[in-house]
Design a protein around this motif. Structure first.
Motif, mmCIF file in Angstrom:
data_model
loop_
_atom_site.group_PDB
_atom_site.id
_atom_site.type_symbol
_atom_site.label_atom_id
_atom_site.label_comp_id
_atom_site.label_asym_id
_atom_site.label_seq_id
_atom_site.Cartn_x
_atom_site.Cartn_y
_atom_site.Cartn_z
ATOM 1 N N LYS A 355 44.891 16.118 20.603
ATOM 2 C CA LYS A 355 45.792 17.090 21.218
ATOM 3 C C LYS A 355 46.314 18.084 20.190
ATOM 4 N N ALA A 356 46.602 17.604 18.981
ATOM 5 C CA ALA A 356 47.114 18.492 17.940
ATOM 6 C C ALA A 356 46.063 19.513 17.516
ATOM 7 N N GLU A 357 44.805 19.071 17.411
ATOM 8 C CA GLU A 357 43.737 19.952 16.943
ATOM 9 C C GLU A 357 43.208 20.883 18.034
ATOM 10 N N LEU A 358 43.126 20.385 19.273
ATOM 11 C CA LEU A 358 42.419 21.126 20.309
ATOM 12 C C LEU A 358 43.208 21.336 21.600
ATOM 13 N N GLY A 359 44.303 20.612 21.787
ATOM 14 C CA GLY A 359 45.004 20.628 23.070
ATOM 15 C C GLY A 359 45.510 21.991 23.482
ATOM 16 N N GLY A 360 46.159 22.716 22.559
ATOM 17 C CA GLY A 360 46.670 24.037 22.883
ATOM 18 C C GLY A 360 45.559 25.031 23.139
ATOM 19 N N ARG A 420 48.898 27.042 18.944
ATOM 20 C CA ARG A 420 50.038 26.167 18.627
ATOM 21 C C ARG A 420 51.133 26.264 19.683
ATOM 22 N N LEU A 421 51.330 27.471 20.229
ATOM 23 C CA LEU A 421 52.425 27.671 21.193
ATOM 24 C C LEU A 421 52.082 27.142 22.577
#
Length: 425
Positions: A355-360, A420-421
């Protein structure tokens, strides 16, 4: 790898599926010293429906796997993307010059590509079992955790951790109660091969407008097309449709492909008499459409976890990336002692990292596919966007997810900040 008297094979990790997701996961695990059983339901070499084209993002992962991607090793290199749309001349965009990614993409047929990756996993120390058709999980009666899998021929493979890399249908995930999410995008793609004088091409080719007659004066068809020269006298030609299009699920894709190709110059060769393989289709599960990616000893990698990029339909790069993330988490868990609370925290780090790498970025992709599901929006984008080189450079970086994480240019910083947002997919 030990065999018990009952014929059960024991391992540290069982990986179900030896496509790019499974073979990458097995390679990284074996290099970290774990005992890995890699299961493939068929035998190599075998076909898979795919465009056969790889962006620099996928190239980076192959290099991390230790694969020789040189032309001498049989790879066809490409320098960027050629885009048709808007009624004018094709638009050429070279891959961006970045610190985080190599400056070239690749082409290789999947029948050879998957075989190569599986053999690479074996060379790293994994044990490959072909014709191992997994039909159900083996569960621990007390904990309800998966502790292995059972094959159609009765063989069992046991391990404290199991990876589902068994594709979009992922029978193993379904058997474990992990359902598909209908609020995430889905696509379908069809492809075939033609003998063609355009086989040697150093650009991947994307058609953003498909017509059933003369471009601009006939019906605009749903979807997007591609033409990738294979370097062997043939081209891989296909098209995709997203479920945000009203035509999704109500279209004769073979007829759609023919209608588009009949508008291309006859000398290119994309006619029925030059077709070398049947038209075949496959689903494109996008935007993390099956979650959780870790539950009760099972990790989902690749198409089983809906890891196809919604922006461009690319799945192989993300399958291989996720395989490395999963291997990191499982290695950490083994060191902490699988089954302990400390090991569970390590395993939960896998979906957190995804999620941190690809979720946004995937959430942005979901918005994008809703917009282009309206043919009027796609028509405006191709008509007014293609002539603007700076805008198209930005679009290429966004769609292919090719940015430098730290010392990038203004475009990189904007795309990274948007990702990121955005809330994680």
């Amino acid at each position: 790898m030990p065999h018990t008297p009952s014929g059960v094979v024991d391992a540290d990790v069982v990986v179900v599926g030896a496509g790019p997701a499974g073979s990458a996961t097995a390679t990284h695990l074996a290099r970290r010293g774990l005992d890995v059983a890699l299961l493939e339901k068929t035998t190599f070499p075998r076909e898979k429906v795919c465009g056969d084209g790889l962006t620099p993002r996928a190239t980076r992962q192959l290099i991390r796997l230790g694969i020789d991607t040189s032309t001498e090793a049989g790879w066809l290199h490409n320098r960027g993307l050629r885009i048709y749309g808007g009624g004018g001349q094709p638009f050429h965009l070279d891959w961006p010059d970045l610190a985080d990614f190599p400056p070239y993409g690749l082409v290789r047929p999947r029948s050879d590509f998957d075989d190569l990756l599986a053999r690479n996993a074996v060379a790293a120390g994994a044990t490959l079992y072909e014709q191992a058709n997994v039909v159900e999980p083996v569960l621990d009666a007390r904990s309800d955790r998966i502790v292995g899998v059972r094959c159609k021929d009765g063989r069992e493979f046991r391990a404290p951790l199991v990876v589902a890399a068994d594709g979009n249908s992922t029978r193993l995930s379904v058997a474990m109660g992990i359902a598909k999410r209908d609020d995430r995008p889905m696509g379908v793609a069809v492809r075939t091969y033609y003998t063609s004088p355009r086989s040697d091409d150093d650009y991947l080719e994307s058609w953003l407008e498909l017509w059933d007659g003369p471009p601009g004066s006939s019906n605009l068809l749903p979807g997007y097309g591609w033409i990738f020269g294979m370097g062997d006298g043939t081209s891989n030609v296909g098209l995709g449709i997203l479920n945000t299009s009203s035509a999704f699920g109500h279209t004769d894709y073979k007829a759609l492909l023919k209608a588009w190709l009949d508008t291309t110059p006859e000398e290119w060769g994309y006619r029925d008499e030059n077709m070398t393989a049947p038209v075949r289709g496959a689903a494109l599960p996008m935007g993390f459409n099956r979650q959780p990616h870790y539950s009760r000893g099972l990790l989902l990698v690749g198409d089983s976890g809906g890891m196809v990029n919604p922006f461009n339909g690319e799945g192989i790069a993300y399958a291989m990336e996720a395989g490395e993330y999963a291997a990191d988490a499982m290695t950490d868990a083994h060191r902490r002692g699988v089954g302990t609370p400390q090991a569970e925290r390590a395993l939960q780090g896998y979906p957190t990292r995804l999620k941190a790498e690809l979720g946004g970025y995937y959430r942005l992709g979901g918005i994008f596919v809703k917009l282009i599901g309206d043919p009027r929006v796609m028509r405006l984008c191709t008509r007014y966007g293609l002539p603007r080189r700076t805008l198209m450079r930005f679009t290429l970086k966004l769609l292919a997810n090719l940015t430098d994480a730290r010392e990038g240019d203004v475009m990189d910083k904007v795309i990274n900040q948007l990702s990121r947002l955005a809330p994680a997919a």
